[in-house]
Design a protein around this motif. Structure first.
Motif, PDB file in Angstrom:
ATOM      1  N   VAL A 142       0.838  -1.199   0.000  1.00  0.00           N
ATOM      2  CA  VAL A 142       0.000   0.000   0.000  1.00  0.00           C
ATOM      3  C   VAL A 142       0.876   1.253   0.000  1.00  0.00           C
ATOM      4  O   VAL A 142       0.628   2.208  -0.747  1.00  0.00           O
ATOM      5  CB  VAL A 142      -0.941  -0.014   1.226  1.00  0.00           C
ATOM      6  CG1 VAL A 142      -1.721   1.296   1.324  1.00  0.00           C
ATOM      7  CG2 VAL A 142      -1.902  -1.195   1.152  1.00  0.00           C
ATOM      8  N   THR A 143       1.916   1.250   0.829  1.00  0.00           N
ATOM      9  CA  THR A 143       2.817   2.400   0.902  1.00  0.00           C
ATOM     10  C   THR A 143       3.545   2.600  -0.419  1.00  0.00           C
ATOM     11  O   THR A 143       3.678   3.736  -0.903  1.00  0.00           O
ATOM     12  CB  THR A 143       3.829   2.200   2.036  1.00  0.00           C
ATOM     13  OG1 THR A 143       3.118   2.042   3.271  1.00  0.00           O
ATOM     14  CG2 THR A 143       4.764   3.390   2.152  1.00  0.00           C
ATOM     15  N   GLU A 144       4.000   1.516  -1.029  1.00  0.00           N
ATOM     16  CA  GLU A 144       4.692   1.619  -2.315  1.00  0.00           C
ATOM     17  C   GLU A 144       3.780   2.223  -3.377  1.00  0.00           C
ATOM     18  O   GLU A 144       4.204   3.064  -4.180  1.00  0.00           O
ATOM     19  CB  GLU A 144       5.184   0.244  -2.763  1.00  0.00           C
ATOM     20  CG  GLU A 144       5.992   0.267  -4.056  1.00  0.00           C
ATOM     21  CD  GLU A 144       6.440  -1.107  -4.515  1.00  0.00           C
ATOM     22  OE1 GLU A 144       7.011  -1.203  -5.623  1.00  0.00           O
ATOM     23  OE2 GLU A 144       6.223  -2.097  -3.782  1.00  0.00           O
ATOM     24  N   ALA A 145       2.512   1.810  -3.384  1.00  0.00           N
ATOM     25  CA  ALA A 145       1.560   2.352  -4.360  1.00  0.00           C
ATOM     26  C   ALA A 145       1.337   3.838  -4.134  1.00  0.00           C
ATOM     27  O   ALA A 145       1.278   4.626  -5.094  1.00  0.00           O
ATOM     28  CB  ALA A 145       0.243   1.593  -4.276  1.00  0.00           C
ATOM     29  N   ALA A 146       1.205   4.242  -2.879  1.00  0.00           N
ATOM     30  CA  ALA A 146       1.004   5.659  -2.573  1.00  0.00           C
ATOM     31  C   ALA A 146       2.198   6.491  -3.014  1.00  0.00           C
ATOM     32  O   ALA A 146       2.039   7.586  -3.576  1.00  0.00           O
ATOM     33  CB  ALA A 146       0.751   5.841  -1.074  1.00  0.00           C
ATOM     34  N   LEU A 147       3.385   5.986  -2.770  1.00  0.00           N
ATOM     35  CA  LEU A 147       4.592   6.715  -3.171  1.00  0.00           C
ATOM     36  C   LEU A 147       4.703   6.805  -4.688  1.00  0.00           C
ATOM     37  O   LEU A 147       5.125   7.838  -5.228  1.00  0.00           O
ATOM     38  CB  LEU A 147       5.826   6.029  -2.577  1.00  0.00           C
ATOM     39  CG  LEU A 147       5.953   6.104  -1.052  1.00  0.00           C
ATOM     40  CD1 LEU A 147       7.114   5.243  -0.576  1.00  0.00           C
ATOM     41  CD2 LEU A 147       6.141   7.550  -0.595  1.00  0.00           C
ATOM     42  N   ALA A 148       4.316   5.735  -5.381  1.00  0.00           N
ATOM     43  CA  ALA A 148       4.342   5.761  -6.851  1.00  0.00           C
ATOM     44  C   ALA A 148       3.368   6.802  -7.389  1.00  0.00           C
ATOM     45  O   ALA A 148       3.664   7.529  -8.345  1.00  0.00           O
ATOM     46  CB  ALA A 148       4.003   4.376  -7.401  1.00  0.00           C
ATOM     47  N   ALA A 149       2.183   6.889  -6.769  1.00  0.00           N
ATOM     48  CA  ALA A 149       1.205   7.887  -7.198  1.00  0.00           C
ATOM     49  C   ALA A 149       1.717   9.296  -6.939  1.00  0.00           C
ATOM     50  O   ALA A 149       1.622  10.176  -7.801  1.00  0.00           O
ATOM     51  CB  ALA A 149      -0.122   7.658  -6.474  1.00  0.00           C
ATOM     52  N   ARG A 150       2.257   9.523  -5.747  1.00  0.00           N
ATOM     53  CA  ARG A 150       2.775  10.856  -5.434  1.00  0.00           C
ATOM     54  C   ARG A 150       3.872  11.264  -6.407  1.00  0.00           C
ATOM     55  O   ARG A 150       3.905  12.415  -6.878  1.00  0.00           O
ATOM     56  CB  ARG A 150       3.300  10.909  -3.999  1.00  0.00           C
ATOM     57  CG  ARG A 150       3.773  12.305  -3.592  1.00  0.00           C
ATOM     58  CD  ARG A 150       4.272  12.358  -2.176  1.00  0.00           C
ATOM     59  NE  ARG A 150       5.480  11.566  -1.977  1.00  0.00           N
ATOM     60  CZ  ARG A 150       6.171  11.528  -0.844  1.00  0.00           C
ATOM     61  NH1 ARG A 150       5.754  12.209   0.206  1.00  0.00           N
ATOM     62  NH2 ARG A 150       7.248  10.784  -0.739  1.00  0.00           N
ATOM     63  N   ALA A 151       4.758  10.332  -6.748  1.00  0.00           N
ATOM     64  CA  ALA A 151       5.849  10.640  -7.681  1.00  0.00           C
ATOM     65  C   ALA A 151       5.320  11.028  -9.050  1.00  0.00           C
ATOM     66  O   ALA A 151       5.949  11.812  -9.770  1.00  0.00           O
ATOM     67  CB  ALA A 151       6.789   9.440  -7.792  1.00  0.00           C
TER      68      ALA A 151
END
Length: 293
Positions: A142-151
């Protein structure tokens, strides 16, 4: 397009007059097997509310997995990146009492094996107008997905359920946090929803605290505060009402509705959903929402 990175479960739903106490056996009124899971529910809610939706997650290679994929396809959702893994799909055991309230036990199954993004997942997220997340997949994914979206500059909408501590890296990537009042209390230590909202805004730019039959509170760091009343209805089954609210809210925001209008749109969708039994089976279509607004 809205991307949803989340869980798909088969809901095993028992309907009773009164939920059993510990050690007690009661006789049920009905039993249904209904496709659900917080991720799949939000995806279906968003699709029926009018969005193009892609679902990212996993099912098992069992009969439940086949049925879960089929219901997503039937809703018009892009499932090319839905993984099929060896073993069981996720399930949720749900007890619904005579007043429509529910209690739920989730067994993750294939959902628990989704521990990272694929390059194709990252590309789909980057091409989206918004990413919807919940906490029925492993926290690291979940955290990895959020970081990918933010990037990629993609807004992240997080439903912090099931309730658990949230890492700073995840919260720092969230655009809009949508807890219910119990989850908001768990996250902030405050049982007062308005105070909890203020505390949440120390961590995220926008938040909505849903209050069930009492409506919802919205706030942003720019100083906006709104309280939206719930639509008065007779609840049959509240399962997935919150997921319906979030899916519809994501659609309204993607269409550019201002917060008051977006919250009204989502509240109408949730109100319509609780008047029918089940999770994915209860979610309204766009024409129904528009007619009731």
């Amino acid at each position: 397009m809205i991307s949803v990175f989340g869980s798909a479960n088969m809901d095993l739903v028992a309907y009773v007059d009164q939920a059993p106490k510990l050690g007690e056996t009661v006789t049920g009124r009905a039993f249904h097997t209904i496709p659900g899971g917080k991720g799949a529910n939000q995806a279906i809610a968003a699709a029926r509310a009018g969005a193009e939706v892609a679902f990212l997650g996993a099912v098992g290679d069992d009969g439940f997995g086949i049925a879960l994929r089929a219901v997503l396809v039937e809703a018009g959702i892009e499932v090319s990146l839905l993984r099929q893994l060896p073993g069981a799909s996720g399930i949720a055991h749900i007890v619904v009492d005579g007043g429509g309230a529910n209690s739920i036990i989730v067994v993750p199954g294939a959902n628990g094996e989704v521990k990272s993004l694929t390059p194709a997942d990252e590309a789909m997220i980057a091409a989206s107008q918004a990413l919807l997340l919940q906490l029925e997949l492993p926290m690291e994914a979940v955290t990895e997905a959020a970081l990918a979206a933010r990037a990629a500059g993609v807004p992240v909408i997080l439903t912090p359920a099931p309730s658990q501590p949230l890492p700073d890296a995840l919260l720092d990537a969230v655009t809009l946090l949508v807890p219910n009042e119990h989850e908001a209390a768990d996250l902030t230590g405050s049982p007062d929803p308005a105070q909890a909202l203020d505390l949440l805004l120390d961590r995220v730019p926008e938040a909505v605290v849903t209050l069930g039959s009492k409506g919802a509170l919205y706030g942003s760091r720019t100083g906006d505060r709104l309280r939206v009343a719930a639509i008065p209805v007779q609840a049959v089954d509240t399962t997935a009402a919150g997921d319906t609210f979030v899916g519809a809210l994501a659609v309204a925001r993607a269409e550019g509705l201002v917060p008051a209008e977006a919250l009204r749109f989502a509240s109408v969708a949730a109100a319509l959903s609780v008047q029918k039994a089940g999770a994915s089976t209860s979610m309204p279509h766009r024409a129904e929402i528009d007619a009731a607004r």
